[in-house]
Structure formats: C-alpha cells, structure tokens
Scaffold this motif. Structure first.
Motif: not given
Length: 347
Positions: A148-149, A231, A234, A237, A258, A262
C-alpha cells in the motif's frame, strides 16, 4: 520446555478512531490473521492465550480476571502525556492526561506480564520516570503494508516547485506548535531556493489552530487536505519531495514510516524516536537548537541546509528511504516480532 503455539489473541480495547494506535491495531490484526491466528477484541474469550493491551484501560477488573484465568497480558506503550504541563489546555484536559499516565504506569507495574515499547526512546522515557522492573520488555517498531505504501503508483509530484508534506493524525493544543515550526521551516527554505516551495498539511487540525497557522503563513503557499485515507496518504507522500516530521518527542511516528515506504525522504528535529527511524540514507535529523521539552522555538537554519542537500540528491535519498522501510518496517516483520513476544511471555 515445549513452545506453545499462538492460536488465539485479544487486541484490546477495540480502537476505531483517527491516529496511530488504530492504524497499528488494524495492521497487526491483518498480519496475525494472515498467519492463521484467531484475533478478536474480547478479553473474556475462554480460548484467549494473550491480551495485547494497546495503552491502558479503566476496566482494570477485566485484566485482574484475565490474570486469574492464566491469560498473559502484554502492554504496548508509546510515550506519555506531557504537553499539558507546558501549555494550558484546560483543567479537564490536564486531569485526564495525568490520570491516563497513572493508569498506564499502574498496569505496567502491577498487571502486565510484559511491555512492548514502540522505540528505545519510549522505553528510556518510561524507565526514567517510573523506573524499570518490568517482568519482560522489548522494543518493537511499528510496521506498514509495503504494498500500500510504496514509491510506485499514481502521484502528482510537481516538477516546477518543491512540495513539503506534514502528515499527522491529530494536531491540536500544544501539538500545533509543530505546524508553526513547519511554517518557519518552509519560509526559510524558500528564502534560499530559486524554485517555489509549498507546504501541504494532512490530518485532523481544529478550526482555531488552522486559522492561527493560516494567519502565520500569509507568505507561504499552504494547502490543507484534511483527514485522508491510508491510500490517499500514500498518494500524497508520493506527490511530495520532503516529509517534515512535526510532532515533538514522537514515540514511533507512523507518518514517518509510511513516508519512507513511499520513497519520500524525511527531515525533522532530533526529538523522540525520530533519529532511530531516519538514518542518513533516508533523510536528515538535525539538533533542535533549544529545549523542546519547554516548547521553545527551534533553529530552522540547520534543517534548511539539510533539506537542500536532500533536494539536490533526491533520487538517491528516495531509494534509500524505500530500502530502509523494506529492511526494518515491513508489516510481516512487525507481525513476526509480536508473535515472538507472545511466545516469550507464554513460556
């Protein structure tokens, strides 16, 4: 001694709010279930082997009954409430903050079979204030879903300007000082850069604090995103060039981990556990230049110098950030560490 298999774990209390503890609980629950462990929020479950207490609880009787039934209790601790001692936020807030500290300390001393600290900083802080003597203790850093990240995926990172990101669950009261520091930092960075610099802030910021910061940032390009999903974080980022860690004395800031996952380099002041997480290949942590415990304003000049170094070599720092996350902050690694901790207090 034959090791007992971990089959049934209670994560307690059930959390459903904004912020790091709730994110941690959801991630660990997913990780444990992926390992075939039954996970729930019922400390009265007759098959429960371990209760992972996330912070504290006023229902001490539930913990007493669990201990009598032979259920092991593992307490997860971050930092303590302290801002109310330096900045008045109301009598009710101060009383609740002090009660929470005492509640955590009582459970740690008398009810927990073991304590997991989120960082070396958190462990040192608790042991300095309340002494050692834990039955069992260990440091386990937070982890994130590295799928996800991740640095790959949709983004809108601008090519004609630098974007500095601040991500926090809650920024209110004394915590809002971090936003003021962000404004001063971005203003000083802009003064030395030919490319425009903008600041984006994501998180829960009360209207009064938002108005105060907006007024302070009249000459700074500022965007408020409000509360966003994981989400979306992310995506934000990936759409930035730097993450500024605004929290003072963070125990183990999820936003920083996180960001690293990313591929977003991190800058911040050397308070809390930040220097444990951000290593030279991933960003820069600089001396505060004053006393953060007294909420004194920091020196932003070293932070500007460090940030310009990162921006000049951004691609390398971005790769380093992702590599650091893969090596130390993956969800599977965190889940394995917690399973080992459950096993240790059952032996």
């Amino acid at each position: 001694m034959i090791a007992r298999a971990i089959k049934n774990v209670c994560l307690w209390p059930k959390l459903d709010s904004l912020g790091g503890p709730t994110s941690f609980q959801r991630r660990l629950m997913a990780g444990l279930r992926a390992q075939g462990v039954e996970v729930h929020h019922n400390p009265e479950d007759p098959d429960c082997q371990v209760i992972l207490l996330i912070g504290g609880t006023r229902y001490l009787d539930v913990l007493w009954r669990a201990r009598r039934r032979g259920i092991r209790i593992l307490q997860r601790l971050d930092g303590m409430n302290w801002l109310h001692r330096r900045r008045f936020m109301g009598l009710r807030y101060a009383l609740r903050a002090e009660y929470a500290n005492l509640n955590l300390a009582f459970i740690r001393r008398f009810l927990a079979d073991g304590v997991i600290y989120q960082s070396q900083f958190a462990r040192t802080w608790w042991q300095r204030v309340y002494g050692g003597g834990e039955r069992w203790q260990q440091v386990i850093y937070n982890g994130v879903d590295l799928a996800t990240f991740a640095p790959y995926g949709m983004h809108e990172r601008p090519a004609d300007r630098w974007r500095v990101m601040v991500v926090e669950g809650h920024l209110r009261g004394g915590s809002a000082l971090g936003l003021e520091n962000a404004i001063h930092f971005v203003r000083a960075l802009q003064a030395q850069e030919t490319r425009p610099v903008e600041l984006w802030i994501a998180g829960d910021v009360p209207e009064a604090e938002r108005a105060q910061v907006t007024s302070l940032a009249q000459d700074v390009s500022l965007t408020w995103t409000g509360v966003v999903s994981a989400q979306r974080i992310a995506y934000l980022d990936r759409s930035a060039h730097l993450l500024f860690s605004a929290e003072l004395h963070p125990a183990c800031p999820n936003a920083v981990i996180e960001a690293l996952a990313c591929g977003l380099p991190v800058v911040g002041f050397d308070t809390g556990a930040l220097a444990e997480i951000v290593v030279p290949s991933t960003g820069r942590v600089v001396p505060y230049g004053a006393d953060p415990w007294r909420l004194q304003p920091p020196r932003v000049e070293p932070l500007v110098t460090a940030s310009r170094e990162i921006l000049a070599g951004w691609e390398a720092f971005s790769r380093g950030a992702r590599q650091r996350a893969e090596a130390a902050f993956g969800l599977e690694m965190m889940t394995t560490r917690y399973l080992e901790a459950f096993q240790a207090i059952l032996e």
